[in-house]
Design a protein around this motif. Structure first.
Motif, PDB file in Angstrom:
ATOM      1  N   ILE A 173       2.454   3.127  20.529  1.00 62.55           N
ATOM      2  CA  ILE A 173       2.059   1.924  19.793  1.00 62.55           C
ATOM      3  C   ILE A 173       2.839   0.761  20.396  1.00 62.55           C
ATOM      4  O   ILE A 173       4.017   0.895  20.722  1.00 62.55           O
ATOM      5  N   GLU A 174       2.147  -0.361  20.575  1.00 61.10           N
ATOM      6  CA  GLU A 174       2.775  -1.502  21.230  1.00 61.10           C
ATOM      7  C   GLU A 174       2.919  -2.665  20.274  1.00 61.10           C
ATOM      8  O   GLU A 174       2.003  -2.961  19.502  1.00 61.10           O
ATOM      9  N   GLY A 175       4.094  -3.297  20.337  1.00 62.18           N
ATOM     10  CA  GLY A 175       4.357  -4.482  19.537  1.00 62.18           C
ATOM     11  C   GLY A 175       4.323  -4.194  18.049  1.00 62.18           C
ATOM     12  O   GLY A 175       4.476  -3.070  17.602  1.00 62.18           O
ATOM     13  N   GLY A 176       4.139  -5.246  17.314  1.00 65.33           N
ATOM     14  CA  GLY A 176       4.006  -5.101  15.879  1.00 65.33           C
ATOM     15  C   GLY A 176       5.273  -5.404  15.117  1.00 65.33           C
ATOM     16  O   GLY A 176       6.376  -5.319  15.636  1.00 65.33           O
ATOM     17  N   HIS A 177       5.070  -5.780  13.884  1.00 58.23           N
ATOM     18  CA  HIS A 177       6.146  -6.071  12.950  1.00 58.23           C
ATOM     19  C   HIS A 177       6.194  -4.911  11.973  1.00 58.23           C
ATOM     20  O   HIS A 177       5.193  -4.577  11.343  1.00 58.23           O
ATOM     21  N   ILE A 178       7.350  -4.289  11.849  1.00 59.12           N
ATOM     22  CA  ILE A 178       7.500  -3.130  10.975  1.00 59.12           C
ATOM     23  C   ILE A 178       8.473  -3.510   9.865  1.00 59.12           C
ATOM     24  O   ILE A 178       9.654  -3.722  10.120  1.00 59.12           O
ATOM     25  N   TRP A 201       8.189  -2.631  22.369  1.00 60.80           N
ATOM     26  CA  TRP A 201       8.414  -3.974  21.841  1.00 60.80           C
ATOM     27  C   TRP A 201       8.141  -4.100  20.345  1.00 60.80           C
ATOM     28  O   TRP A 201       7.608  -5.093  19.886  1.00 60.80           O
ATOM     29  N   PRO A 202       8.538  -3.144  19.550  1.00 56.00           N
ATOM     30  CA  PRO A 202       8.343  -3.319  18.102  1.00 56.00           C
ATOM     31  C   PRO A 202       9.471  -4.152  17.515  1.00 56.00           C
ATOM     32  O   PRO A 202      10.585  -4.171  18.040  1.00 56.00           O
ATOM     33  N   HIS A 203       9.177  -4.844  16.431  1.00 51.23           N
ATOM     34  CA  HIS A 203      10.195  -5.588  15.706  1.00 51.23           C
ATOM     35  C   HIS A 203      10.292  -5.003  14.303  1.00 51.23           C
ATOM     36  O   HIS A 203       9.435  -5.243  13.452  1.00 51.23           O
ATOM     37  N   PHE A 204      11.329  -4.200  14.102  1.00 50.80           N
ATOM     38  CA  PHE A 204      11.607  -3.607  12.800  1.00 50.80           C
ATOM     39  C   PHE A 204      12.418  -4.630  12.018  1.00 50.80           C
ATOM     40  O   PHE A 204      13.572  -4.893  12.333  1.00 50.80           O
ATOM     41  N   ASN A 205      11.814  -5.257  11.018  1.00 48.49           N
ATOM     42  CA  ASN A 205      12.471  -6.311  10.273  1.00 48.49           C
ATOM     43  C   ASN A 205      12.621  -5.895   8.814  1.00 48.49           C
ATOM     44  O   ASN A 205      11.632  -5.765   8.095  1.00 48.49           O
ATOM     45  N   LEU A 206      13.860  -5.647   8.401  1.00 50.39           N
ATOM     46  CA  LEU A 206      14.186  -5.241   7.043  1.00 50.39           C
ATOM     47  C   LEU A 206      13.507  -3.931   6.652  1.00 50.39           C
ATOM     48  O   LEU A 206      13.197  -3.708   5.484  1.00 50.39           O
ATOM     49  N   GLY A 207      13.262  -3.054   7.625  1.00 46.38           N
ATOM     50  CA  GLY A 207      12.666  -1.755   7.333  1.00 46.38           C
ATOM     51  C   GLY A 207      13.660  -0.842   6.618  1.00 46.38           C
ATOM     52  O   GLY A 207      14.868  -0.943   6.807  1.00 46.38           O
ATOM     53  N   LEU A 208      13.132   0.026   5.789  1.00 45.86           N
ATOM     54  CA  LEU A 208      13.948   0.993   5.068  1.00 45.86           C
ATOM     55  C   LEU A 208      13.487   2.393   5.442  1.00 45.86           C
ATOM     56  O   LEU A 208      12.295   2.706   5.344  1.00 45.86           O
ATOM     57  N   ASP A 232       3.616  -2.865   7.793  1.00 41.50           N
ATOM     58  CA  ASP A 232       4.245  -3.988   7.107  1.00 41.50           C
ATOM     59  C   ASP A 232       3.846  -3.991   5.635  1.00 41.50           C
ATOM     60  O   ASP A 232       2.662  -3.921   5.305  1.00 41.50           O
ATOM     61  N   ASP A 233       4.844  -4.043   4.782  1.00 42.85           N
ATOM     62  CA  ASP A 233       4.650  -4.105   3.329  1.00 42.85           C
ATOM     63  C   ASP A 233       3.947  -2.881   2.745  1.00 42.85           C
ATOM     64  O   ASP A 233       3.147  -3.001   1.824  1.00 42.85           O
ATOM     65  N   SER A 234       4.245  -1.717   3.283  1.00 40.22           N
ATOM     66  CA  SER A 234       3.722  -0.464   2.738  1.00 40.22           C
ATOM     67  C   SER A 234       4.877   0.451   2.379  1.00 40.22           C
ATOM     68  O   SER A 234       6.012   0.228   2.788  1.00 40.22           O
ATOM     69  N   VAL A 235       4.560   1.480   1.634  1.00 41.39           N
ATOM     70  CA  VAL A 235       5.505   2.558   1.364  1.00 41.39           C
ATOM     71  C   VAL A 235       4.855   3.843   1.842  1.00 41.39           C
ATOM     72  O   VAL A 235       3.762   4.197   1.407  1.00 41.39           O
ATOM     73  N   MET A 246       0.841  -1.165   0.000  1.00 39.55           N
ATOM     74  CA  MET A 246       0.000   0.000   0.000  1.00 39.55           C
ATOM     75  C   MET A 246       0.896   1.240   0.000  1.00 39.55           C
ATOM     76  O   MET A 246       1.868   1.302   0.744  1.00 39.55           O
ATOM     77  N   LEU A 247       0.554   2.205  -0.803  1.00 36.79           N
ATOM     78  CA  LEU A 247       1.276   3.472  -0.847  1.00 36.79           C
ATOM     79  C   LEU A 247       0.480   4.530  -0.095  1.00 36.79           C
ATOM     80  O   LEU A 247      -0.718   4.700  -0.323  1.00 36.79           O
ATOM     81  N   LYS A 248       1.165   5.223   0.802  1.00 35.83           N
ATOM     82  CA  LYS A 248       0.553   6.321   1.555  1.00 35.83           C
ATOM     83  C   LYS A 248       1.456   7.532   1.352  1.00 35.83           C
ATOM     84  O   LYS A 248       2.649   7.479   1.663  1.00 35.83           O
ATOM     85  N   GLU A 249       0.903   8.624   0.827  1.00 40.15           N
ATOM     86  CA  GLU A 249       1.699   9.808   0.534  1.00 40.15           C
ATOM     87  C   GLU A 249       1.132  11.045   1.210  1.00 40.15           C
ATOM     88  O   GLU A 249      -0.080  11.220   1.279  1.00 40.15           O
ATOM     89  N   GLN A 250       2.028  11.893   1.677  1.00 37.18           N
ATOM     90  CA  GLN A 250       1.710  13.207   2.223  1.00 37.18           C
ATOM     91  C   GLN A 250       0.531  13.171   3.196  1.00 37.18           C
ATOM     92  O   GLN A 250      -0.371  14.002   3.128  1.00 37.18           O
ATOM     93  N   ALA A 251       0.555  12.204   4.096  1.00 38.32           N
ATOM     94  CA  ALA A 251      -0.538  12.038   5.049  1.00 38.32           C
ATOM     95  C   ALA A 251      -0.062  12.332   6.467  1.00 38.32           C
ATOM     96  O   ALA A 251       1.099  12.126   6.805  1.00 38.32           O
ATOM     97  N   LEU A 252      -0.987  12.791   7.272  1.00 36.13           N
ATOM     98  CA  LEU A 252      -0.766  12.947   8.707  1.00 36.13           C
ATOM     99  C   LEU A 252      -1.441  11.761   9.379  1.00 36.13           C
ATOM    100  O   LEU A 252      -2.656  11.579   9.245  1.00 36.13           O
ATOM    101  N   VAL A 253      -0.659  10.952  10.075  1.00 38.90           N
ATOM    102  CA  VAL A 253      -1.191   9.771  10.759  1.00 38.90           C
ATOM    103  C   VAL A 253      -1.086  10.008  12.256  1.00 38.90           C
ATOM    104  O   VAL A 253       0.012  10.167  12.790  1.00 38.90           O
ATOM    105  N   THR A 254      -2.235  10.052  12.932  1.00 42.00           N
ATOM    106  CA  THR A 254      -2.253  10.337  14.374  1.00 42.00           C
ATOM    107  C   THR A 254      -2.930   9.235  15.196  1.00 42.00           C
ATOM    108  O   THR A 254      -2.960   9.323  16.413  1.00 42.00           O
ATOM    109  N   GLU A 255      -3.458   8.221  14.537  1.00 45.33           N
ATOM    110  CA  GLU A 255      -4.145   7.141  15.239  1.00 45.33           C
ATOM    111  C   GLU A 255      -3.331   5.852  15.154  1.00 45.33           C
ATOM    112  O   GLU A 255      -2.879   5.469  14.067  1.00 45.33           O
TER     113      GLU A 255
END
Length: 127
Positions: A33-38, A54-61, A19-22, A1-10
């Protein structure tokens, strides 16, 4: 999923994008935010005031991103790439079980830090 020029507050919205987004030219300002695979790509994003537990950043860019006032508690960074990123007033510390942040096979290209705790010599400090 592509997300551009957005404000994310939730947190619920951010969780769907981790995961698997740009994310390109986004501003992320989720209080916690708790946990999660990034495993997404963050391009020229601003992340501020996020308390990650407790986040797991796996191969994040992360390219050209600015992190301000973020806390990473017990985070695992595995095989991540940080390119020309800036960290200011961030903390990379233990979780509630005293598990430290890990940076397995993570590389930092042209990144800087200012007033951060826990990055040590991984990222050069700004003058």
């Amino acid at each position: 999923m592509l997300k551009e020029q957005a404000l994310v507050t939730e947190a619920s919205e951010l969780s769907k994008l981790l995961d698997d987004s740009v994310l390109r030219y986004c501003e992320l300002a989720v209080p916690s935010i708790e946990g999660g695979h990034i495993g997404s790509a963050f391009l020229f994003c601003t992340l501020h005031g996020i308390d990650w537990y407790w986040p797991h950043f796996n191969l994040g860019l992360f390219v050209g991103c600015t992190f301000t006032g973020c806390a990473f508690r017990g985070a695992i960074f595995s095989g991540c790439r940080f390119v020309d990123c800036r960290f200011e007033d961030c903390t990379f510390g233990p979780d509630n079980l005293q598990g430290e942040c890990e940076f397995n096979e993570t590389v930092w290209y042209g990144c800087t830090q200012k007033n951060c705790i826990g990055l040590g010599s991984l990222v050069p400090a700004e003058a």
